[in-house]
Write a protein that holds these residues in place. Sequence first.
Motif, mmCIF file in Angstrom:
data_model
loop_
_atom_site.group_PDB
_atom_site.id
_atom_site.type_symbol
_atom_site.label_atom_id
_atom_site.label_comp_id
_atom_site.label_asym_id
_atom_site.label_seq_id
_atom_site.Cartn_x
_atom_site.Cartn_y
_atom_site.Cartn_z
ATOM 1 N N ARG A 10 0.857 -1.185 0.000
ATOM 2 C CA ARG A 10 0.000 0.000 0.000
ATOM 3 C C ARG A 10 0.890 1.230 0.000
ATOM 4 N NH1 ARG A 10 -0.158 -1.753 5.288
ATOM 5 N NH2 ARG A 10 0.556 -0.229 6.807
ATOM 6 N N SER A 12 0.484 5.896 0.054
ATOM 7 C CA SER A 12 -0.414 7.055 0.075
ATOM 8 C C SER A 12 0.388 8.345 0.062
ATOM 9 C CB SER A 12 -1.321 7.020 1.305
ATOM 10 O OG SER A 12 -0.549 7.140 2.488
ATOM 11 N N THR A 14 -0.014 12.382 1.449
ATOM 12 C CA THR A 14 -0.725 13.316 2.310
ATOM 13 C C THR A 14 -0.160 14.707 2.078
ATOM 14 O OG1 THR A 14 -1.071 11.593 3.965
ATOM 15 C CG2 THR A 14 -1.299 13.868 4.718
ATOM 16 N N GLU A 19 -5.041 13.200 3.332
ATOM 17 C CA GLU A 19 -4.656 12.189 2.354
ATOM 18 C C GLU A 19 -5.292 12.538 1.015
ATOM 19 O OE1 GLU A 19 -5.972 7.770 1.884
ATOM 20 O OE2 GLU A 19 -4.312 7.820 3.339
ATOM 21 N N THR A 20 -4.443 12.655 -0.007
ATOM 22 C CA THR A 20 -4.933 13.063 -1.326
ATOM 23 C C THR A 20 -4.909 11.928 -2.342
ATOM 24 O OG1 THR A 20 -2.745 13.858 -1.945
ATOM 25 C CG2 THR A 20 -4.256 15.469 -0.979
ATOM 26 N N ALA A 21 -4.181 10.865 -2.068
ATOM 27 C CA ALA A 21 -4.130 9.716 -2.976
ATOM 28 C C ALA A 21 -3.690 8.498 -2.190
ATOM 29 C CB ALA A 21 -3.159 9.975 -4.124
ATOM 30 N N SER A 22 -4.212 7.347 -2.577
ATOM 31 C CA SER A 22 -3.765 6.106 -1.943
ATOM 32 C C SER A 22 -4.051 4.931 -2.869
ATOM 33 C CB SER A 22 -4.448 5.894 -0.593
ATOM 34 O OG SER A 22 -5.826 5.663 -0.763
ATOM 35 N N ILE A 23 -3.210 3.908 -2.736
ATOM 36 C CA ILE A 23 -3.389 2.670 -3.489
ATOM 37 C C ILE A 23 -3.175 1.485 -2.562
ATOM 38 C CG2 ILE A 23 -2.664 3.684 -5.690
ATOM 39 C CD1 ILE A 23 0.038 2.106 -5.316
ATOM 40 N N LEU A 74 0.913 4.562 -8.069
ATOM 41 C CA LEU A 74 0.877 5.871 -7.423
ATOM 42 C C LEU A 74 2.114 6.592 -7.914
ATOM 43 C CD1 LEU A 74 -0.154 8.035 -5.494
ATOM 44 C CD2 LEU A 74 0.991 6.812 -3.621
ATOM 45 N N GLN A 121 -3.099 6.657 -9.484
ATOM 46 C CA GLN A 121 -3.295 7.819 -8.621
ATOM 47 C C GLN A 121 -2.026 8.668 -8.716
ATOM 48 O OE1 GLN A 121 -6.109 8.411 -6.575
ATOM 49 N NE2 GLN A 121 -6.961 6.714 -7.758
ATOM 50 N N VAL A 131 4.851 10.991 1.790
ATOM 51 C CA VAL A 131 4.563 9.747 1.090
ATOM 52 C C VAL A 131 4.798 8.596 2.062
ATOM 53 C CG1 VAL A 131 5.166 8.283 -0.873
ATOM 54 C CG2 VAL A 131 5.301 10.781 -1.091
ATOM 55 N N GLU A 132 3.778 7.789 2.243
ATOM 56 C CA GLU A 132 3.903 6.609 3.091
ATOM 57 C C GLU A 132 3.745 5.377 2.221
ATOM 58 O OE1 GLU A 132 2.170 6.533 7.131
ATOM 59 O OE2 GLU A 132 1.058 8.282 6.412
#
Length: 146
Positions: A10, A12, A14, A19-23, A74, A121, A131-132
Amino acid sequence: MRAVIQRVKRASVTIDGKETASIGQGVLVLLGVHETDTEQDAAYVAKKCCGLRIFEDEGGKMNRSVQDVGGEFLVVSNFTLYGDCKKGNRPSFTSAARPETAVPLYEYFVSCVREAGTPCQTGVFGADMQVELLNDGPVTVIVESV
Protein backbone atom coordinates in the motif's frame (compact mmCIF):
# COMPACT_ATOMS: atom_id res chain seq x y z
CA MET A 1 13.56 10.60 -17.22
CA ARG A 2 14.24 8.64 -14.09
CA ALA A 3 11.73 6.51 -12.19
CA VAL A 4 12.36 4.81 -8.87
CA ILE A 5 9.90 1.91 -8.73
CA GLN A 6 8.90 0.36 -5.42
CA ARG A 7 6.64 -2.67 -5.19
CA VAL A 8 4.19 -1.92 -2.39
CA LYS A 9 1.43 -3.53 -0.38
CA ARG A 10 0.00 0.00 0.00
CA ALA A 11 1.07 3.61 -0.47
CA SER A 12 -0.41 7.06 0.07
CA VAL A 13 0.25 10.76 -0.33
CA THR A 14 -0.72 13.32 2.31
CA ILE A 15 -0.66 17.08 1.77
CA ASP A 16 -1.33 19.54 4.59
CA GLY A 17 -2.55 16.71 6.82
CA LYS A 18 -5.08 15.44 4.25
CA GLU A 19 -4.66 12.19 2.35
CA THR A 20 -4.93 13.06 -1.33
CA ALA A 21 -4.13 9.72 -2.98
CA SER A 22 -3.77 6.11 -1.94
CA ILE A 23 -3.39 2.67 -3.49
CA GLY A 24 -3.38 -0.92 -2.34
CA GLN A 25 -1.09 -3.50 -3.92
CA GLY A 26 0.90 -2.04 -6.75
CA VAL A 27 3.78 0.25 -7.58
CA LEU A 28 4.91 3.56 -6.14
CA VAL A 29 6.74 5.54 -8.83
CA LEU A 30 8.95 8.45 -7.83
CA LEU A 31 9.36 10.28 -11.13
CA GLY A 32 12.10 12.74 -12.00
CA VAL A 33 12.10 14.71 -15.24
CA HIS A 34 15.43 15.76 -16.79
CA GLU A 35 15.77 19.10 -18.55
CA THR A 36 16.29 17.36 -21.93
CA ASP A 37 13.41 14.87 -21.65
CA THR A 38 10.71 14.60 -24.31
CA GLU A 39 7.36 12.84 -24.68
CA GLN A 40 9.30 9.95 -26.21
CA ASP A 41 11.21 9.55 -22.93
CA ALA A 42 8.00 9.66 -20.91
CA ALA A 43 6.29 7.08 -23.13
CA TYR A 44 9.31 4.75 -22.98
CA VAL A 45 9.59 4.91 -19.17
CA ALA A 46 5.81 4.50 -18.72
CA LYS A 47 5.75 1.43 -20.98
CA LYS A 48 8.73 -0.05 -19.16
CA CYS A 49 7.17 0.58 -15.74
CA CYS A 50 3.86 -0.99 -16.77
CA GLY A 51 5.59 -4.08 -18.11
CA LEU A 52 8.09 -4.68 -15.32
CA ARG A 53 7.74 -8.20 -14.03
CA ILE A 54 8.42 -7.55 -10.35
CA PHE A 55 5.53 -9.47 -8.79
CA GLU A 56 5.84 -13.13 -7.92
CA ASP A 57 4.06 -15.89 -9.81
CA GLU A 58 2.82 -19.15 -8.30
CA GLY A 59 6.38 -20.50 -8.34
CA GLY A 60 7.77 -17.59 -6.34
CA LYS A 61 9.61 -16.01 -9.30
CA MET A 62 9.25 -12.35 -10.15
CA ASN A 63 7.40 -13.01 -13.38
CA ARG A 64 4.22 -10.90 -13.20
CA SER A 65 3.59 -7.22 -13.95
CA VAL A 66 1.45 -4.80 -11.97
CA GLN A 67 -1.25 -5.33 -14.60
CA ASP A 68 -1.01 -9.12 -14.22
CA VAL A 69 -1.76 -8.87 -10.49
CA GLY A 70 -4.48 -6.23 -10.84
CA GLY A 71 -2.36 -3.65 -9.05
CA GLU A 72 -2.30 0.13 -9.16
CA PHE A 73 0.23 2.90 -9.69
CA LEU A 74 0.88 5.87 -7.42
CA VAL A 75 3.03 8.40 -9.28
CA VAL A 76 4.81 11.12 -7.31
CA SER A 77 6.90 13.85 -8.93
CA ASN A 78 10.39 14.08 -7.46
CA PHE A 79 12.90 16.52 -8.95
CA THR A 80 15.47 15.48 -6.32
CA LEU A 81 16.10 12.31 -8.33
CA TYR A 82 18.32 14.54 -10.46
CA GLY A 83 20.31 15.84 -7.52
CA ASP A 84 24.01 15.92 -8.40
CA CYS A 85 26.14 15.26 -5.32
CA LYS A 86 29.56 15.17 -7.01
CA LYS A 87 30.75 18.52 -5.70
CA GLY A 88 30.44 19.57 -2.08
CA ASN A 89 27.71 18.45 0.28
CA ARG A 90 24.76 20.34 -1.15
CA PRO A 91 23.11 18.66 -4.15
CA SER A 92 22.73 20.64 -7.34
CA PHE A 93 19.41 20.26 -9.13
CA THR A 94 20.30 22.15 -12.31
CA SER A 95 19.67 19.15 -14.57
CA ALA A 96 16.12 18.68 -13.29
CA ALA A 97 13.52 20.11 -15.66
CA ARG A 98 11.88 23.40 -14.78
CA PRO A 99 8.15 23.13 -13.98
CA GLU A 100 7.08 24.50 -17.39
CA THR A 101 8.79 21.46 -18.97
CA ALA A 102 8.36 18.92 -16.18
CA VAL A 103 4.62 19.29 -15.54
CA PRO A 104 3.48 18.40 -19.09
CA LEU A 105 5.89 15.44 -19.23
CA TYR A 106 4.81 14.22 -15.78
CA GLU A 107 1.17 14.44 -16.91
CA TYR A 108 2.01 12.69 -20.18
CA PHE A 109 3.70 9.86 -18.26
CA VAL A 110 0.55 9.45 -16.14
CA SER A 111 -1.67 9.46 -19.24
CA CYS A 112 0.52 6.74 -20.82
CA VAL A 113 0.14 4.56 -17.71
CA ARG A 114 -3.63 5.06 -17.70
CA GLU A 115 -3.89 4.36 -21.44
CA ALA A 116 -2.10 1.07 -20.81
CA GLY A 117 -5.05 0.12 -18.60
CA THR A 118 -3.42 0.48 -15.19
CA PRO A 119 -5.33 2.39 -12.50
CA CYS A 120 -3.17 5.35 -11.50
CA GLN A 121 -3.30 7.82 -8.62
CA THR A 122 -0.96 10.80 -8.38
CA GLY A 123 0.60 13.19 -5.96
CA VAL A 124 0.41 16.94 -6.60
CA PHE A 125 3.26 18.30 -8.68
CA GLY A 126 5.41 20.71 -6.68
CA ALA A 127 3.53 20.21 -3.41
CA ASP A 128 5.16 19.39 -0.08
CA MET A 129 4.01 15.78 0.13
CA GLN A 130 4.35 13.13 2.77
CA VAL A 131 4.56 9.75 1.09
CA GLU A 132 3.90 6.61 3.09
CA LEU A 133 4.40 3.10 1.81
CA LEU A 134 4.65 -0.47 2.90
CA ASN A 135 7.40 -1.76 0.61
CA ASP A 136 6.76 -5.33 -0.48
CA GLY A 137 9.94 -7.38 -0.54
CA PRO A 138 11.52 -4.89 -0.53
CA VAL A 139 11.63 -4.60 -4.29
CA THR A 140 13.03 -1.34 -5.64
CA VAL A 141 14.32 -0.78 -9.17
CA ILE A 142 15.30 2.22 -11.29
CA VAL A 143 14.09 2.79 -14.85
CA GLU A 144 15.68 5.49 -16.97
CA SER A 145 15.29 6.77 -20.48
CA VAL A 146 18.51 7.04 -22.45
